[in-house]
Write a protein that holds these residues in place. Structure first.
Motif, PDB file in Angstrom:
ATOM      1  N   ILE A  28     -22.060 -47.562  31.096  1.00  0.00           N
ATOM      2  CA  ILE A  28     -22.403 -46.501  30.145  1.00  0.00           C
ATOM      3  C   ILE A  28     -23.149 -47.089  28.949  1.00  0.00           C
ATOM      4  O   ILE A  28     -24.131 -46.508  28.468  1.00  0.00           O
ATOM      5  CB  ILE A  28     -21.135 -45.751  29.689  1.00  0.00           C
ATOM      6  N   ARG A  29     -22.703 -48.239  28.471  1.00  0.00           N
ATOM      7  CA  ARG A  29     -23.367 -48.875  27.338  1.00  0.00           C
ATOM      8  C   ARG A  29     -24.828 -49.185  27.665  1.00  0.00           C
ATOM      9  O   ARG A  29     -25.740 -48.875  26.883  1.00  0.00           O
ATOM     10  CB  ARG A  29     -22.634 -50.158  26.941  1.00  0.00           C
ATOM     11  N   GLU A  68     -27.024 -39.623  34.428  1.00  0.00           N
ATOM     12  CA  GLU A  68     -28.193 -39.771  35.300  1.00  0.00           C
ATOM     13  C   GLU A  68     -28.681 -41.212  35.321  1.00  0.00           C
ATOM     14  O   GLU A  68     -29.025 -41.752  36.377  1.00  0.00           O
ATOM     15  CB  GLU A  68     -29.318 -38.848  34.834  1.00  0.00           C
ATOM     16  N   GLN A  69     -28.679 -41.858  34.160  1.00  0.00           N
ATOM     17  CA  GLN A  69     -29.129 -43.245  34.093  1.00  0.00           C
ATOM     18  C   GLN A  69     -28.154 -44.180  34.778  1.00  0.00           C
ATOM     19  O   GLN A  69     -28.564 -45.154  35.432  1.00  0.00           O
ATOM     20  CB  GLN A  69     -29.321 -43.665  32.630  1.00  0.00           C
ATOM     21  N   VAL A  70     -26.848 -43.908  34.667  1.00  0.00           N
ATOM     22  CA  VAL A  70     -25.850 -44.709  35.382  1.00  0.00           C
ATOM     23  C   VAL A  70     -26.113 -44.649  36.883  1.00  0.00           C
ATOM     24  O   VAL A  70     -26.088 -45.671  37.582  1.00  0.00           O
ATOM     25  CB  VAL A  70     -24.420 -44.227  35.059  1.00  0.00           C
ATOM     26  N   MET A  71     -26.378 -43.448  37.389  1.00  0.00           N
ATOM     27  CA  MET A  71     -26.666 -43.292  38.818  1.00  0.00           C
ATOM     28  C   MET A  71     -27.958 -44.014  39.196  1.00  0.00           C
ATOM     29  O   MET A  71     -28.023 -44.724  40.213  1.00  0.00           O
ATOM     30  CB  MET A  71     -26.760 -41.807  39.185  1.00  0.00           C
ATOM     31  N   LYS A  72     -28.985 -43.831  38.381  1.00  0.00           N
ATOM     32  CA  LYS A  72     -30.276 -44.456  38.663  1.00  0.00           C
ATOM     33  C   LYS A  72     -30.161 -45.968  38.720  1.00  0.00           C
ATOM     34  O   LYS A  72     -30.763 -46.635  39.575  1.00  0.00           O
ATOM     35  CB  LYS A  72     -31.295 -44.042  37.593  1.00  0.00           C
ATOM     36  N   ASP A  73     -29.369 -46.548  37.797  1.00  0.00           N
ATOM     37  CA  ASP A  73     -29.178 -48.001  37.774  1.00  0.00           C
ATOM     38  C   ASP A  73     -28.389 -48.481  38.993  1.00  0.00           C
ATOM     39  O   ASP A  73     -28.625 -49.592  39.493  1.00  0.00           O
ATOM     40  CB  ASP A  73     -28.436 -48.419  36.500  1.00  0.00           C
ATOM     41  N   ALA A  74     -27.450 -47.649  39.464  1.00  0.00           N
ATOM     42  CA  ALA A  74     -26.575 -48.066  40.565  1.00  0.00           C
ATOM     43  C   ALA A  74     -27.236 -47.950  41.928  1.00  0.00           C
ATOM     44  O   ALA A  74     -26.854 -48.654  42.878  1.00  0.00           O
ATOM     45  CB  ALA A  74     -25.288 -47.237  40.545  1.00  0.00           C
ATOM     46  N   VAL A  75     -28.232 -47.059  42.065  1.00  0.00           N
ATOM     47  CA  VAL A  75     -28.843 -46.781  43.370  1.00  0.00           C
ATOM     48  C   VAL A  75     -29.355 -48.032  44.078  1.00  0.00           C
ATOM     49  O   VAL A  75     -29.008 -48.280  45.244  1.00  0.00           O
ATOM     50  CB  VAL A  75     -29.951 -45.722  43.225  1.00  0.00           C
ATOM     51  N   THR A  91     -32.581 -39.258  46.204  1.00  0.00           N
ATOM     52  CA  THR A  91     -32.096 -38.257  45.248  1.00  0.00           C
ATOM     53  C   THR A  91     -30.619 -38.517  45.016  1.00  0.00           C
ATOM     54  O   THR A  91     -29.930 -39.050  45.891  1.00  0.00           O
ATOM     55  CB  THR A  91     -32.297 -36.832  45.778  1.00  0.00           C
ATOM     56  N   PHE A  92     -30.121 -38.163  43.833  1.00  0.00           N
ATOM     57  CA  PHE A  92     -28.712 -38.413  43.554  1.00  0.00           C
ATOM     58  C   PHE A  92     -28.189 -37.356  42.597  1.00  0.00           C
ATOM     59  O   PHE A  92     -28.937 -36.799  41.780  1.00  0.00           O
ATOM     60  CB  PHE A  92     -28.488 -39.810  42.979  1.00  0.00           C
ATOM     61  N   VAL A  93     -26.906 -37.079  42.700  1.00  0.00           N
ATOM     62  CA  VAL A  93     -26.290 -36.058  41.859  1.00  0.00           C
ATOM     63  C   VAL A  93     -24.800 -36.340  41.751  1.00  0.00           C
ATOM     64  O   VAL A  93     -24.199 -36.938  42.656  1.00  0.00           O
ATOM     65  CB  VAL A  93     -26.530 -34.639  42.431  1.00  0.00           C
ATOM     66  N   SER A  94     -24.217 -35.932  40.626  1.00  0.00           N
ATOM     67  CA  SER A  94     -22.775 -36.074  40.448  1.00  0.00           C
ATOM     68  C   SER A  94     -22.239 -34.816  39.776  1.00  0.00           C
ATOM     69  O   SER A  94     -22.899 -34.216  38.931  1.00  0.00           O
ATOM     70  CB  SER A  94     -22.443 -37.288  39.578  1.00  0.00           C
ATOM     71  N   ALA A  95     -21.039 -34.426  40.177  1.00  0.00           N
ATOM     72  CA  ALA A  95     -20.391 -33.252  39.568  1.00  0.00           C
ATOM     73  C   ALA A  95     -19.522 -33.661  38.384  1.00  0.00           C
ATOM     74  O   ALA A  95     -18.866 -32.820  37.773  1.00  0.00           O
ATOM     75  CB  ALA A  95     -19.545 -32.542  40.609  1.00  0.00           C
ATOM     76  N   HIS A  96     -19.523 -34.966  38.058  1.00  0.00           N
ATOM     77  CA  HIS A  96     -18.619 -35.458  37.021  1.00  0.00           C
ATOM     78  C   HIS A  96     -19.395 -36.125  35.889  1.00  0.00           C
ATOM     79  O   HIS A  96     -20.527 -36.562  36.064  1.00  0.00           O
ATOM     80  CB  HIS A  96     -17.633 -36.470  37.621  1.00  0.00           C
ATOM     81  N   GLN A  97     -18.756 -36.216  34.737  1.00  0.00           N
ATOM     82  CA  GLN A  97     -19.306 -36.957  33.624  1.00  0.00           C
ATOM     83  C   GLN A  97     -19.013 -38.444  33.826  1.00  0.00           C
ATOM     84  O   GLN A  97     -18.050 -38.817  34.500  1.00  0.00           O
ATOM     85  CB  GLN A  97     -18.687 -36.497  32.310  1.00  0.00           C
ATOM     86  N   ALA A  98     -19.857 -39.275  33.228  1.00  0.00           N
ATOM     87  CA  ALA A  98     -19.607 -40.712  33.247  1.00  0.00           C
ATOM     88  C   ALA A  98     -18.714 -41.053  32.060  1.00  0.00           C
ATOM     89  O   ALA A  98     -19.115 -40.872  30.907  1.00  0.00           O
ATOM     90  CB  ALA A  98     -20.924 -41.472  33.165  1.00  0.00           C
TER      91      ALA A  98
END
Length: 438
Positions: A28-29, A68-75, A91-98
């Motif tokens: 997150i940081r 969104e950035q957390v997901m993008k970095d992890a992909v 493509t990526f999506v999450s139903a939860h907050q980071a």
């Protein structure tokens, strides 16, 4: 990182990615830092990046962008972990907050690179120009070396300064009665009309003679802007003296000049031999690259399989995103680009489709060849790949790929390069009688 993978139909792979709770605070940081930079939020050591983003964007928008950035970095790390080479971008999506201290789950879908066979893996036949040095190339290179050692001397034939002339100036500048150190010089080489200074300054210099002094008042932009966002202009006063009108003096290439200037060479003949050797090496390198390109192109002509629609769509989506990003970087609208090229949007789409197909066919053909050869990559192959994309900076390029999680993608690209170079080494080459390379 835990990953569960399953087929989602029509060549699409769905991956459920779970990031461990103890990793989330740091992820997150880092994501917040990226979001802050893209949102033009100045760093403040007293405020955590996430808090700074939330203050500027609001909590909901900030959390959405950070997730969104957390997901993008992890992909890319997920793809490397699963050793999946893909077409286009996932493509990526999450139903939860980071959230720090809590596991984070998201779903990504991607199109893996399909496997193909070629009807033949026989050596290709290509025709290339010979790797030889053009007749005047040595003289031109030596002239360029001499140009690099040119000096500036007084031009006695010119009485008055004209636009485009190079002059040696001294100047003392004030603003509101205070000396402006950045615009004060005892001696400064300046090209008149180069837009380095305001027009009024250049107009004052034009017509001056060597040894003449003049005071000029002109306006220049400050660091402050008005209500419309335009820079506020400030008045400057400079006392300028034209010390000399200059001309470039290129040294004559002689044995004595070579001995005094070029390390390891004592005569013009020795310099010519060294330059010829360097040019011949460049010509061989250029020819080798051309052989690789033509060999891959010839191999691609054997590709006769049907490429699935999902693969085309993924590749086209990526091509359109890259094209849009290029337009944005050049500060050009699509309408302006189409007008400049005298094409319509349909023609542009067809052109992109042709480029995408060519790239895909080259990639799939070299993948098939690598599999046919039974190739694998080692450290030397990886070094060769990184050197090919970043000459002289291979180590930094490798670090960039490793840090961003794209190492498996690099390995696949290195494998294709290795296959391409073996294909080129085994190619049947005919050198046509032409000007040559170099």
């Amino acid at each position: 990182m835990e990953i569960a993978t399953r087929e989602a139909g029509e060549g699409v792979l769905r991956m459920t990615v779970t990031i461990a709770a103890d990793e989330m605070a740091e992820r997150i940081r880092k994501a917040a830092i990226v979001v802050a930079f893209r949102s033009e939020i100045a760093p403040d050591p007293a405020i955590a990046p996430q808090e700074a983003v939330e203050r500027k964007l609001g909590c909901d928008e900030a959390q959405a962008r950070i997730a969104e950035q957390v997901m993008k970095d992890a992909v890319p790390f997920a793809l490397t972990q699963e050793r999946i080479d893909i077409v286009g971008s996932p493509t990526f999506v999450s139903a939860h907050q980071a959230s720090a201290g809590k596991p984070f789950e998201f779903i990504m879908e991607c199109v893996p690179v399909p496997r193909f066979e070629l009807p033949s893996y026989a050596p290709v036949s290509i025709t290339v120009p010979p790797a030889r040095v053009a007749g005047d190339a040595v003289a031109e290179r030596i002239a360029a070396i001499a140009e690099q050692h040119a000096t500036w001397e007084a031009d006695s034939e010119k009485r008055a300064v004209r636009a485009g002339d190079v002059v040696e100036l001294s100047m003392e500048t004030e603003k509101n009665g205070e000396r402006v150190a950045g615009l004060c010089r005892k001696s400064n080489r300046y090209t008149v009309g180069s837009f380095a200074m305001p027009d009024a300054f250049d107009e004052a210099v034009e017509g001056m003679e060597a040894g003449q002094s003049r005071e000029v008042v002109y306006e220049g932009p400050s660091f402050e802007t008005d209500g419309a966002g335009n820079p506020i202009m400030e008045e400057y006063r400079s006392r300028i003296t034209v010390k000399r009108i200059l001309k470039k003096a290129v040294p004559a290439v002689s044995d004595s000049w070579v001995a005094a200037t070029v390390p390891g060479c004592a005569t013009v003949a020795e310099l010519e031999a060294r330059v010829r050797g360097s040019l011949e090496e460049e010509a061989r390198s250029q020819q080798a690259k051309q052989v690789e390109f033509l060999s891959a192109s010839e191999l691609a002509k054997r590709f006769d399989a049907r490429i699935p629609d999902t693969v085309y769509e993924a590749a086209m989506d990526e091509a359109k995103r890259e094209f849009a990003a290029k337009l944005a970087e050049e500060d050009t609208t699509l309408e302006d680009f189409l007008a400049q090229g005298n094409v319509d949007e349909q023609q542009l789409t067809v052109s992109l489709m042709m480029q995408v197909r060519e790239q895909l066919v080259h990639q799939f053909s070299l993948n098939a060849l690598a599999e046919h050869y039974g190739l694998s990559v080692d450290d030397s192959d990886m070094e060769a790949f990184f050197e090919s994309i970043a000459p002289g900076r291979a180590m930094q390029a490798r670090l960039d790929f490793e840090r961003s999680g794209r190492l498996f993608a690099a390995q696949r690209a290195a494998l294709r390069l290795k296959a391409n170079r073996r294909l080129a080494a085994e190619a049947i080459i005919d050198e046509f009688d032409g000007e040559g390379i170099g």
